[in-house]
Design a protein around this motif. Structure first.
Motif, PDB file in Angstrom:
ATOM      1  N   UNK A   3      38.714  -5.133  61.193  1.00  0.00           N
ATOM      2  CA  UNK A   3      38.439  -4.276  62.359  1.00  0.00           C
ATOM      3  C   UNK A   3      37.724  -3.000  61.934  1.00  0.00           C
ATOM      4  N   UNK A   4      36.649  -2.700  62.638  1.00  0.00           N
ATOM      5  CA  UNK A   4      35.900  -1.458  62.423  1.00  0.00           C
ATOM      6  C   UNK A   4      36.276  -0.472  63.527  1.00  0.00           C
ATOM      7  N   UNK A   5      36.815   0.672  63.136  1.00  0.00           N
ATOM      8  CA  UNK A   5      37.179   1.728  64.093  1.00  0.00           C
ATOM      9  C   UNK A   5      36.143   2.839  63.978  1.00  0.00           C
ATOM     10  N   UNK A  26      43.596  -7.948  58.741  1.00  0.00           N
ATOM     11  CA  UNK A  26      43.474  -8.117  57.282  1.00  0.00           C
ATOM     12  C   UNK A  26      42.928  -6.844  56.638  1.00  0.00           C
ATOM     13  N   UNK A  27      42.016  -6.156  57.328  1.00  0.00           N
ATOM     14  CA  UNK A  27      41.445  -4.930  56.777  1.00  0.00           C
ATOM     15  C   UNK A  27      40.936  -4.062  57.914  1.00  0.00           C
ATOM     16  N   UNK A  28      40.955  -2.741  57.667  1.00  0.00           N
ATOM     17  CA  UNK A  28      40.438  -1.778  58.644  1.00  0.00           C
ATOM     18  C   UNK A  28      39.389  -0.915  57.944  1.00  0.00           C
ATOM     19  N   UNK A  55      22.847   1.843  64.088  1.00  0.00           N
ATOM     20  CA  UNK A  55      23.545   2.048  62.813  1.00  0.00           C
ATOM     21  C   UNK A  55      24.948   1.444  62.863  1.00  0.00           C
ATOM     22  N   UNK A  56      25.641   1.624  63.996  1.00  0.00           N
ATOM     23  CA  UNK A  56      27.002   1.083  64.111  1.00  0.00           C
ATOM     24  C   UNK A  56      26.952  -0.446  64.154  1.00  0.00           C
ATOM     25  N   UNK A  57      26.001  -1.005  64.909  1.00  0.00           N
ATOM     26  CA  UNK A  57      25.888  -2.470  64.989  1.00  0.00           C
ATOM     27  C   UNK A  57      25.565  -3.050  63.610  1.00  0.00           C
ATOM     28  N   UNK A  58      24.682  -2.391  62.871  1.00  0.00           N
ATOM     29  CA  UNK A  58      24.314  -2.883  61.528  1.00  0.00           C
ATOM     30  C   UNK A  58      25.523  -2.815  60.595  1.00  0.00           C
ATOM     31  N   UNK A  59      26.293  -1.743  60.699  1.00  0.00           N
ATOM     32  CA  UNK A  59      27.491  -1.609  59.864  1.00  0.00           C
ATOM     33  C   UNK A  59      28.491  -2.725  60.191  1.00  0.00           C
ATOM     34  N   UNK A  60      28.690  -2.978  61.484  1.00  0.00           N
ATOM     35  CA  UNK A  60      29.641  -4.021  61.894  1.00  0.00           C
ATOM     36  C   UNK A  60      29.214  -5.381  61.324  1.00  0.00           C
ATOM     37  N   UNK A  61      27.912  -5.649  61.350  1.00  0.00           N
ATOM     38  CA  UNK A  61      27.414  -6.915  60.786  1.00  0.00           C
ATOM     39  C   UNK A  61      27.600  -6.947  59.270  1.00  0.00           C
ATOM     40  N   UNK A  62      27.259  -5.823  58.631  1.00  0.00           N
ATOM     41  CA  UNK A  62      27.292  -5.785  57.163  1.00  0.00           C
ATOM     42  C   UNK A  62      28.703  -6.037  56.626  1.00  0.00           C
ATOM     43  N   UNK A  63      29.717  -5.468  57.293  1.00  0.00           N
ATOM     44  CA  UNK A  63      31.081  -5.640  56.773  1.00  0.00           C
ATOM     45  C   UNK A  63      31.749  -6.893  57.336  1.00  0.00           C
ATOM     46  N   UNK A  64      31.078  -7.601  58.233  1.00  0.00           N
ATOM     47  CA  UNK A  64      31.666  -8.811  58.811  1.00  0.00           C
ATOM     48  C   UNK A  64      32.845  -8.509  59.709  1.00  0.00           C
ATOM     49  N   UNK A  65      32.700  -7.501  60.560  1.00  0.00           N
ATOM     50  CA  UNK A  65      33.802  -7.119  61.460  1.00  0.00           C
ATOM     51  C   UNK A  65      34.045  -8.213  62.503  1.00  0.00           C
ATOM     52  N   UNK A  66      35.334  -8.474  62.769  1.00  0.00           N
ATOM     53  CA  UNK A  66      35.702  -9.401  63.846  1.00  0.00           C
ATOM     54  C   UNK A  66      35.885  -8.662  65.158  1.00  0.00           C
ATOM     55  N   UNK A  88      26.574  -9.815  68.984  1.00  0.00           N
ATOM     56  CA  UNK A  88      27.555 -10.892  69.098  1.00  0.00           C
ATOM     57  C   UNK A  88      28.924 -10.594  68.509  1.00  0.00           C
ATOM     58  N   UNK A  89      29.226  -9.335  68.281  1.00  0.00           N
ATOM     59  CA  UNK A  89      30.552  -8.984  67.742  1.00  0.00           C
ATOM     60  C   UNK A  89      31.400  -8.411  68.871  1.00  0.00           C
ATOM     61  N   UNK A  90      32.650  -8.915  69.042  1.00  0.00           N
ATOM     62  CA  UNK A  90      33.506  -8.370  70.101  1.00  0.00           C
ATOM     63  C   UNK A  90      33.733  -6.872  69.905  1.00  0.00           C
ATOM     64  N   UNK A  91      33.657  -6.145  71.004  1.00  0.00           N
ATOM     65  CA  UNK A  91      33.825  -4.691  70.906  1.00  0.00           C
ATOM     66  C   UNK A  91      34.775  -4.212  71.997  1.00  0.00           C
TER      67      UNK A  91
END
Ligand code: AMP
Ligand code: GLY
Length: 417
Positions: A3-5, A26-28, A55-66, A88-91
């Motif tokens: 999860x990306x906060x 699993x990770x935050x 930038x936030x969307x790219x970060x979410x993709x890079x870390x593989x956020x669910x 395509x990442x749930x937000x």
């Protein structure tokens, strides 16, 4: 779930803490986070411009956020949730179009009128002449609101006509002004998870908006909070869902801008019944600190269900019988300004007190490795207890252990309950 906060306040620290303790996580990753989130288990901070959607969307993709959870309003209004959804990442957080329910008070009033949600009568004004006419029609105390985002500080409630007019003039320099009927009675914050259709309420809380004891002084982002509200009328939560949250969510869906995220219903329980003071499009700060301290169900599962349109399948949320109290420590000069660089001491002693945890907001580490003030609201000292007096005593024991030169806090949070 990874999860990306997004955010760096005590609210985001509370969210990250609850998510990190959650077996469904699993990770935050907190972006940008603060010195408090950096110290959480299975959690790391990473820098990002939180108001840059790409930038936030790219970060979410890079870390593989669910799942991405957006804390503050400014990224939502800037379109961060739109950008994350587009990859395509749930937000958990509404698109910019739906976040206008917080971003524009005039838009919020339009939604409430269309959905027959009870609220204060109001006039949107663009000249001082209109402001004066509206003030005359409602009488004192005067309620003057900036029609834009102001982090809870754009509202002046005053008996004094000159002070009301001065604030109106300052707002008119950059936006229109909303003049409102004064609402009496206690305030309640009720957070509702929304997936565009279904609404799931969290536990109600009360916030202390004014800077000084006895609800005196200027409005702030919030100086303390507690939950539960044992004095609240029976059935209040159900009433707010039926009369406020669901109609607003349906109205936004009908307009093609479904609300996915946290619909914060700020309410006044007036002598004439329930009225909405404001909607926010995100978790409240400091109410989140006390609400999450009492949540026993999986926060990650609930937020993911909201983000993926499956709240109707979520099992009922479970809440601790315990009470929670949070006291905010603010820096010298808040809310007008915020002195930076004051060394904060006593944190470890505070956290060693049973049932106390300290959440960071405006903190930073200086070159000497000391924790220093770096914003208006600095720390949220949060405690749980078997009842409000017990939680309050523990929270203030934590406050007493901490020293911030020039720091400010209220001494009457959750007093007399
Ligand atoms: P808002 O930013 O609209 O939430 O307003 C901040 C605070 O100002 C609220 O939490 C209330 O304490 C106060 N306030 C706002 N609107 C009214 C109103 N119509 N009547 C009385 N107090 C209000
Ligand atoms: N505590 C008030 C807010 O978050 O807007």
């Amino acid at each position: 779930m990874k999860i990306l906060v997004i955010g760096s306040g005590a609210r985001e620290h509370a969210l990250a803490r609850a998510l990190a303790l959650d077996p469904a996580t699993s990770a935050v990753v907190v972006a940008p986070g603060n010195p408090g989130t950096a110290r959480l288990d299975s959690t790391e901070n990473t820098p990002v411009d939180a108001e840059d959607p790409d930038a936030v969307a790219a970060l979410a993709q890079r870390i593989g956020a669910d799942l991405v959870v957006v804390g503050p309003e400014a990224p939502l209004v800037a379109g961060v949730a739109d950008a994350v959804r587009a990859v395509g990442i749930p937000v958990f957080g509404p698109d910019a179009a739906a976040a206008r329910i917080e971003g524009s008070k005039a838009f919020a009033k339009e939604i409430m009128a269309a959905a027959a949600v009870p609220t204060a009568m109001a006039h949107v004004c663009t000249t001082l002449i209109e402001v004066e006419a509206a003030m005359d029609s409602f009488g004192a105390p005067y309620v003057i609101k900036d029609d834009g985002l102001a982090a809870g500080k754009g509202v002046v409630v005053t008996e004094h006509r000159t002070a009301a007019l001065a604030h109106a003039q300052a707002c008119l320099d950059h936006a229109s002004v909303v003049v409102e009927e004064y609402l009496d009675g206690p305030e309640v914050s009720l957070f509702c998870l929304a997936d565009g259709r279904t609404v799931v309420p969290l536990a109600p809380a009360q916030d202390f908006k004014r800077l000084l004891d006895g609800d005196d002084g200027p409005n702030t982002g919030g100086m303390g909070a507690y939950s539960p509200l044992d004095w609240a009328p029976e059935g209040l939560t159900e009433q707010v869902v039926e009369r406020v949250a669901l109609p607003a969510v349906r109205e936004l869906a009908n307009r093609g801008t479904p609300f996915v995220g946290l619909l914060y219903c700020g309410l006044a329980l007036t002598s004439r019944g329930l009225r909405v003071i404001e909607f926010n499009a995100r978790f409240g700060d400091p109410e989140t600190q006390v609400v999450l301290a009492r949540l026993q169900s999986s926060l990650a599962t609930a937020l993911h269900a909201a983000a993926t349109g499956s709240l109707h399948e979520l099992p009922p949320l479970r809440w601790s019988e315990d009470a929670a109290v949070t006291v905010v420590l603010a820096s010298h000069g808040y809310p007008a300004s915020a002195r930076r660089g004051d060394v904060i001491s006593g944190l470890e002693a505070a956290e060693a007190i049973p049932d106390v945890h300290v959440l960071h907001a405006g903190t930073a580490t200086n070159e000497a490795g000391e924790l220093v003030t770096a914003g208006g609201r600095v720390l949220s000292v949060t405690a749980t207890g078997t009842d409000i007096p017990a939680a309050r005593a523990a929270a203030y024991a934590g406050v007493d252990a901490i020293a911030i030169p020039g720091g400010q806090h209220r001494t009457d949070i959750a007093a007399g309950l």
